[in-house]
Write a protein that holds these residues in place. Structure first.
Motif: not given
Length: 88
Positions: A3-4, A31-36, A42-46, A77-79
């Motif tokens: 990811v840049d 970086d993430y590859f979805d089910h397809n 993939r963004i993770t926020l805590t 963006p899978y968040t």
């Protein structure tokens, strides 16, 4: 593909602008590859517990999606939103 760093910094700045630096406990973009098999992010926020209960997560997801589109980044963006102390 990594990811840049500039994109990650811009997305983090958007989140901090929306909810404040004090409420954000963690932020990552990977970086993430979805089910397809499509490339995505993939963004993770805590957040601290109080902020987690108060933020409008749907609005924040929409803002992240829009920010990517404005920058011509065609990755979904899978968040994930977490309370401080929760595991992803």
């Amino acid at each position: 593909m990594a990811v840049d760093q500039n994109i990650e910094n811009q997305l983090r700045a958007l989140v901090v602008d929306r909810i404040g630096e004090d409420a954000l406990r963690g932020f990552s973009v990977e970086d993430y590859f979805d089910h397809n098999g499509e490339q995505a992010l993939r963004i993770t926020l805590t957040f601290d517990a109080q902020a987690f209960d108060e933020i409008d997560r749907l609005d924040l997801m929409t803002d992240l999606f829009d920010a990517l589109r404005e920058r011509k980044i065609d990755l979904f963006p899978y968040t994930t939103f977490l309370r401080e102390g929760e595991a992803a």
